[in-house]
Design a protein around this motif. Structure first.
Motif, PDB file in Angstrom:
ATOM      1  N   GLU A 199      18.727   3.256  -5.809  1.00  0.00           N
ATOM      2  CA  GLU A 199      18.714   4.715  -5.923  1.00  0.00           C
ATOM      3  C   GLU A 199      19.666   5.383  -4.936  1.00  0.00           C
ATOM      4  OE1 GLU A 199      14.645   6.526  -6.750  1.00  0.00           O
ATOM      5  OE2 GLU A 199      14.164   4.711  -5.629  1.00  0.00           O
ATOM      6  N   THR A 200      19.877   4.728  -3.793  1.00  0.00           N
ATOM      7  CA  THR A 200      20.690   5.305  -2.729  1.00  0.00           C
ATOM      8  C   THR A 200      21.872   4.392  -2.437  1.00  0.00           C
ATOM      9  OG1 THR A 200      18.756   6.347  -1.717  1.00  0.00           O
ATOM     10  CG2 THR A 200      20.680   6.049  -0.316  1.00  0.00           C
ATOM     11  N   PHE A 201      23.065   4.954  -2.393  1.00  0.00           N
ATOM     12  CA  PHE A 201      24.275   4.201  -2.060  1.00  0.00           C
ATOM     13  C   PHE A 201      24.844   4.730  -0.751  1.00  0.00           C
ATOM     14  CE2 PHE A 201      23.813   3.737  -6.575  1.00  0.00           C
ATOM     15  CZ  PHE A 201      24.273   2.461  -6.857  1.00  0.00           C
ATOM     16  N   MET A 202      25.045   3.837   0.202  1.00  0.00           N
ATOM     17  CA  MET A 202      25.709   4.184   1.451  1.00  0.00           C
ATOM     18  C   MET A 202      27.154   3.691   1.312  1.00  0.00           C
ATOM     19  SD  MET A 202      24.643   3.362   5.402  1.00  0.00           S
ATOM     20  CE  MET A 202      24.804   1.581   5.259  1.00  0.00           C
ATOM     21  N   LEU A 203      28.057   4.605   0.983  1.00  0.00           N
ATOM     22  CA  LEU A 203      29.404   4.227   0.571  1.00  0.00           C
ATOM     23  C   LEU A 203      30.417   4.367   1.695  1.00  0.00           C
ATOM     24  CD1 LEU A 203      29.480   5.859  -2.978  1.00  0.00           C
ATOM     25  CD2 LEU A 203      28.889   3.509  -2.345  1.00  0.00           C
ATOM     26  N   GLN A 204      31.387   3.473   1.682  1.00  0.00           N
ATOM     27  CA  GLN A 204      32.475   3.468   2.654  1.00  0.00           C
ATOM     28  C   GLN A 204      33.797   3.715   1.926  1.00  0.00           C
ATOM     29  OE1 GLN A 204      32.245  -0.324   4.772  1.00  0.00           O
ATOM     30  NE2 GLN A 204      30.074  -0.392   4.299  1.00  0.00           N
ATOM     31  N   PHE A 205      34.690   4.431   2.597  1.00  0.00           N
ATOM     32  CA  PHE A 205      36.012   4.748   2.044  1.00  0.00           C
ATOM     33  C   PHE A 205      37.054   4.643   3.150  1.00  0.00           C
ATOM     34  CE2 PHE A 205      32.785   7.370  -0.017  1.00  0.00           C
ATOM     35  CZ  PHE A 205      33.006   7.143  -1.359  1.00  0.00           C
ATOM     36  N   GLN A 206      38.271   4.268   2.779  1.00  0.00           N
ATOM     37  CA  GLN A 206      39.371   4.242   3.741  1.00  0.00           C
ATOM     38  C   GLN A 206      40.702   4.502   3.022  1.00  0.00           C
ATOM     39  OE1 GLN A 206      39.277   4.029   7.032  1.00  0.00           O
ATOM     40  NE2 GLN A 206      41.490   4.149   7.164  1.00  0.00           N
ATOM     41  N   PRO A 207      41.420   5.560   3.412  1.00  0.00           N
ATOM     42  CA  PRO A 207      41.088   6.608   4.385  1.00  0.00           C
ATOM     43  C   PRO A 207      39.954   7.485   3.851  1.00  0.00           C
ATOM     44  CG  PRO A 207      43.117   7.163   3.276  1.00  0.00           C
ATOM     45  CD  PRO A 207      42.771   5.773   2.831  1.00  0.00           C
ATOM     46  N   PHE A 208      39.092   7.889   4.752  1.00  0.00           N
ATOM     47  CA  PHE A 208      37.804   8.440   4.355  1.00  0.00           C
ATOM     48  C   PHE A 208      37.909   9.694   3.495  1.00  0.00           C
ATOM     49  CE2 PHE A 208      34.065  11.106   5.134  1.00  0.00           C
ATOM     50  CZ  PHE A 208      33.069  10.256   4.684  1.00  0.00           C
ATOM     51  N   GLU A 209      38.569  10.723   4.008  1.00  0.00           N
ATOM     52  CA  GLU A 209      38.523  12.013   3.315  1.00  0.00           C
ATOM     53  C   GLU A 209      39.213  11.951   1.950  1.00  0.00           C
ATOM     54  OE1 GLU A 209      39.661  16.731   4.018  1.00  0.00           O
ATOM     55  OE2 GLU A 209      39.748  15.314   5.690  1.00  0.00           O
ATOM     56  N   ALA A 210      40.392  11.370   1.914  1.00  0.00           N
ATOM     57  CA  ALA A 210      41.128  11.318   0.645  1.00  0.00           C
ATOM     58  C   ALA A 210      40.383  10.493  -0.400  1.00  0.00           C
ATOM     59  CB  ALA A 210      42.522  10.743   0.879  1.00  0.00           C
ATOM     60  N   ALA A 219       0.845  -1.183   0.000  1.00  0.00           N
ATOM     61  CA  ALA A 219       0.000   0.000   0.000  1.00  0.00           C
ATOM     62  C   ALA A 219       0.886   1.241   0.000  1.00  0.00           C
ATOM     63  CB  ALA A 219      -0.916   0.006   1.217  1.00  0.00           C
ATOM     64  N   GLY A 220       0.435   2.290  -0.679  1.00  0.00           N
ATOM     65  CA  GLY A 220       1.190   3.532  -0.650  1.00  0.00           C
ATOM     66  C   GLY A 220       2.229   3.620  -1.748  1.00  0.00           C
ATOM     67  N   GLN A 221       3.259   4.421  -1.481  1.00  0.00           N
ATOM     68  CA  GLN A 221       4.283   4.711  -2.478  1.00  0.00           C
ATOM     69  C   GLN A 221       5.102   3.460  -2.817  1.00  0.00           C
ATOM     70  OE1 GLN A 221       4.784   7.711  -4.060  1.00  0.00           O
ATOM     71  NE2 GLN A 221       2.904   8.339  -3.024  1.00  0.00           N
ATOM     72  N   PRO A 222       5.643   3.389  -4.045  1.00  0.00           N
ATOM     73  CA  PRO A 222       6.511   2.259  -4.404  1.00  0.00           C
ATOM     74  C   PRO A 222       7.725   2.192  -3.478  1.00  0.00           C
ATOM     75  CG  PRO A 222       5.898   3.521  -6.353  1.00  0.00           C
ATOM     76  CD  PRO A 222       5.449   4.317  -5.172  1.00  0.00           C
ATOM     77  N   LEU A 223       8.154   0.990  -3.206  1.00  0.00           N
ATOM     78  CA  LEU A 223       9.332   0.793  -2.376  1.00  0.00           C
ATOM     79  C   LEU A 223      10.581   1.216  -3.139  1.00  0.00           C
ATOM     80  CD1 LEU A 223      10.351  -0.402   0.326  1.00  0.00           C
ATOM     81  CD2 LEU A 223      10.585  -2.594  -0.856  1.00  0.00           C
ATOM     82  N   ARG A 224      11.519   1.811  -2.427  1.00  0.00           N
ATOM     83  CA  ARG A 224      12.801   2.214  -3.014  1.00  0.00           C
ATOM     84  C   ARG A 224      13.905   1.349  -2.419  1.00  0.00           C
ATOM     85  NH1 ARG A 224      12.610   8.604  -2.086  1.00  0.00           N
ATOM     86  NH2 ARG A 224      14.566   8.525  -3.264  1.00  0.00           N
ATOM     87  N   PHE A 225      15.087   1.369  -3.066  1.00  0.00           N
ATOM     88  CA  PHE A 225      16.146   0.445  -2.689  1.00  0.00           C
ATOM     89  C   PHE A 225      17.486   1.173  -2.538  1.00  0.00           C
ATOM     90  CE2 PHE A 225      12.931  -1.826  -5.060  1.00  0.00           C
ATOM     91  CZ  PHE A 225      12.651  -2.887  -4.208  1.00  0.00           C
ATOM     92  N   GLY A 226      18.235   0.760  -1.506  1.00  0.00           N
ATOM     93  CA  GLY A 226      19.571   1.294  -1.266  1.00  0.00           C
ATOM     94  C   GLY A 226      20.566   0.156  -1.130  1.00  0.00           C
ATOM     95  N   LEU A 227      21.841   0.485  -1.252  1.00  0.00           N
ATOM     96  CA  LEU A 227      22.905  -0.521  -1.199  1.00  0.00           C
ATOM     97  C   LEU A 227      24.092   0.026  -0.421  1.00  0.00           C
ATOM     98  CD1 LEU A 227      23.832  -3.361  -2.444  1.00  0.00           C
ATOM     99  CD2 LEU A 227      25.099  -1.973  -4.087  1.00  0.00           C
TER     100      LEU A 227
END
Length: 231
Positions: free
Chosen positions: A204-215, A112-120
């Motif tokens: 649609e959404t990416f939760m990204l990791q980096f190491q070292p983070f800032e560079a 019910a309601g809005q279509p489901l969205r997906f992240g990784l």
């Protein structure tokens, strides 16, 4: 919304750690109570775990019915929960074909309601060439071996019935929540191409990791994002 997997985390907070499906039953009831409360409704609810008789929160939100609900987890109770009550399903980093199968399974469910969205979730290692990226991956994997004692403690306190834990055990990786299992390791063009492939699959959404983070995040912004946007 994560329905708990780390036994020690809950026990040290004085919270019971019931079996896997019972934790999802708790999460489902909790959302059933919290969502109407955040809409400003007076809630009457009689469940197995929560019992409210005309309970309300004041003031009610003025700008949105409720926050967007992101749900993690890949078990059958998790899939049912996100289809029924979630807005975005966050999938642990894993190969494209596996992600496509997960999306197809949940997207076909009544909703019910809005279509489901997906992240990784994914750990990114991007370099000028694929060989350079693989060398960087080997370096990070060697550093990760130094955490063997901590990982043993984590494993001992992870619910063995957690589908997440079984999924992540399928392939070597660096990073949490699947990390490099998503395959965002390679040349700038390789990584950008794989991001586009995931996007075409529904991510649609990416939760990204980096190491070292800032560079590494600066590298991503400079070399990957222009290629993704250009496509």
């Amino acid at each position: 919304v994560v329905n708990a997997w780390n036994k020690l985390e809950l026990e040290r907070a004085g919270i019971a750690f019931p079996e896997h499906d019972a934790r999802y039953a708790y999460g489902r009831e909790w959302l059933s109570v919290v969502e109407p409360l955040m809409r400003g409704e007076s809630v009457h609810f009689q469940g197995e775990l929560f019992r409210l008789d005309g309970y309300a929160l004041r003031p009610a939100g003025l700008y949105r019915a409720r926050p967007r609900i992101y749900v993690g987890g890949e078990s059958e109770p998790a899939r049912a929960l996100v289809a029924d009550q979630g807005d975005v399903w966050f999938i642990n980093g894993q190969p494209l074909d596996d992600v496509k199968a997960l999306i197809a399974d949940v997207a076909r469910r009544p909703r019910a309601g809005q279509p489901l969205r997906f992240g990784l979730s994914a750990f990114v290692i991007a370099r000028e060439t694929d060989d350079e990226a693989q060398a960087a991956l080997r370096h990070l994997a060697a550093l990760a071996e130094k955490d063997a004692a901590w990982k043993a403690v984590k494993k001992a306190n992870t619910d063995p019935d957690s589908v997440m834990a079984r999924t992540l055990a399928k392939f070597p990786r660096v990073g949490s929540n699947g990390g490099t299992g998503a395959g965002l390791v390679g040349s700038y063009e390789t990584v950008a191409s794989r991001i586009r492939d995931f996007n075409r699959a529904g991510i649609e959404t990416f939760m990204l990791q980096f190491q070292p983070f800032e560079a590494e995040m600066r590298r991503f912004a400079e070399h990957i994002m222009p290629r993704v946007r250009h496509a």
